[in-house]
Design an enzyme around this catalytic site. Structure first.
Site, PDB file in Angstrom:
ATOM      1  N   GLY A   1      36.752  -2.084 -24.688  1.00 26.46           N
ATOM      2  CA  GLY A   1      36.064  -1.051 -24.112  1.00 26.46           C
ATOM      3  C   GLY A   1      37.099  -0.289 -23.019  1.00 26.46           C
ATOM      4  O   GLY A   1      37.620  -1.242 -22.346  1.00 26.46           O
ATOM      5  N   GLN A  49      39.144   4.334 -15.678  1.00 21.93           N
ATOM      6  CA  GLN A  49      40.035   3.133 -15.656  1.00 21.93           C
ATOM      7  C   GLN A  49      41.773   3.500 -15.938  1.00 21.93           C
ATOM      8  O   GLN A  49      42.422   2.994 -15.328  1.00 21.93           O
ATOM      9  CB  GLN A  49      39.745   2.186 -16.641  1.00 21.93           C
ATOM     10  N   CYS A  53      36.703  -7.370 -17.695  1.00 20.67           N
ATOM     11  CA  CYS A  53      37.184  -5.956 -17.657  1.00 20.67           C
ATOM     12  C   CYS A  53      38.893  -5.767 -17.536  1.00 20.67           C
ATOM     13  O   CYS A  53      39.312  -6.543 -16.880  1.00 20.67           O
ATOM     14  CB  CYS A  53      36.469  -5.384 -16.341  1.00 20.67           C
ATOM     15  N   LEU A  54      39.210  -4.925 -18.135  1.00 19.53           N
ATOM     16  CA  LEU A  54      40.736  -4.521 -18.217  1.00 19.53           C
ATOM     17  C   LEU A  54      41.114  -4.307 -16.756  1.00 19.53           C
ATOM     18  O   LEU A  54      42.497  -4.397 -16.562  1.00 19.53           O
ATOM     19  CB  LEU A  54      40.916  -3.514 -19.364  1.00 19.53           C
ATOM     20  N   HIS A  65      28.371  -1.249 -19.178  1.00 17.89           N
ATOM     21  CA  HIS A  65      29.599  -1.465 -18.353  1.00 17.89           C
ATOM     22  C   HIS A  65      30.749  -0.322 -18.328  1.00 17.89           C
ATOM     23  O   HIS A  65      31.081  -0.153 -17.356  1.00 17.89           O
ATOM     24  CB  HIS A  65      30.431  -2.727 -19.091  1.00 17.89           C
ATOM     25  N   GLU A  66      30.766   0.512 -19.535  1.00 19.56           N
ATOM     26  CA  GLU A  66      31.735   1.704 -19.239  1.00 19.56           C
ATOM     27  C   GLU A  66      30.837   2.719 -18.541  1.00 19.56           C
ATOM     28  O   GLU A  66      31.902   3.556 -17.994  1.00 19.56           O
ATOM     29  CB  GLU A  66      31.943   2.096 -20.673  1.00 19.56           C
ATOM     30  N   HIS A 112      31.704   2.554 -15.044  1.00 18.93           N
ATOM     31  CA  HIS A 112      32.780   3.039 -14.732  1.00 18.93           C
ATOM     32  C   HIS A 112      32.904   4.534 -14.434  1.00 18.93           C
ATOM     33  O   HIS A 112      33.478   4.858 -13.305  1.00 18.93           O
ATOM     34  CB  HIS A 112      34.307   2.678 -15.559  1.00 18.93           C
TER      35      HIS A 112
END
Length: 167
Positions: A46, A51, A91-92, A133-134, A137
């Site tokens: 994701g 991000q 997380c990226l 989660h996204e 962000h």
């Protein structure tokens, strides 16, 4: 298509709240393609536009093993949630860090697809976790904020040290 740079925690740009997309046009579809390519390359499941330092409400996600089920959420909104579940998240933007976060077990989300067509989706399990989660962000929140302040401090120091070593 292009691979975009992913911001790393605790970059202050990760705390910026994303704006709604007014028009799902060619620029937004290009962003979706670039974000998908970036997510697959990372590799991740994701990615939110925040991000990659684009502060628009756009999320891409693909939970499939073979990268064949790309999901796009533009202007996503959680309409309903119920239950709780603990899930180990990564997380990226927080590379190499994984920890358990408690989130809703099921969510109903409303969004636009990459063509601007509205849809509603009921999700549970990993898909529900990823959606929450996204969306966090897009609201300027990183998953480590669910952890204790001691863990947050350790993670910040670890990632800052890693960045210094790269320079």
């Amino acid at each position: 298509m292009a691979i975009l740079d992913i911001l790393t925690y605790p970059d202050p740009r990760l705390y910026k709240v994303a704006s709604p997309v007014d028009d799902v046009n060619g620029d937004i579809r290009r962003l979706v393609r670039d974000m998908a390519e970036t997510m697959y390359d990372a590799p991740g499941i994701g990615l939110a536009a925040t991000q990659v330092d684009v502060h628009k409400q756009v999320i891409v996600m693909d939970l499939s093993e073979d990268k064949s089920e790309l999901r796009v959420f533009i202007n996503p909104r959680i309409l309903n949630s119920c239950g709780t579940q603990d899930y180990e998240e990564g997380c990226l933007s927080v590379p190499g860090v994984y920890d358990t976060v408690t989130r809703a077990e099921k969510v109903t989300v409303e969004a636009l697809d990459e063509h601007g067509k509205p849809f509603t989706l009921e999700a549970e399990g990993l898909l529900a976790v990823c959606i929450q989660h996204e969306i966090d962000h897009l609201l300027g929140k990183v998953f480590v904020e669910y952890l204790s302040s001691l863990k947050q401090s350790r993670i910040k120091n670890k990632l800052k040290k890693r960045q210094r070593e790269r320079v």
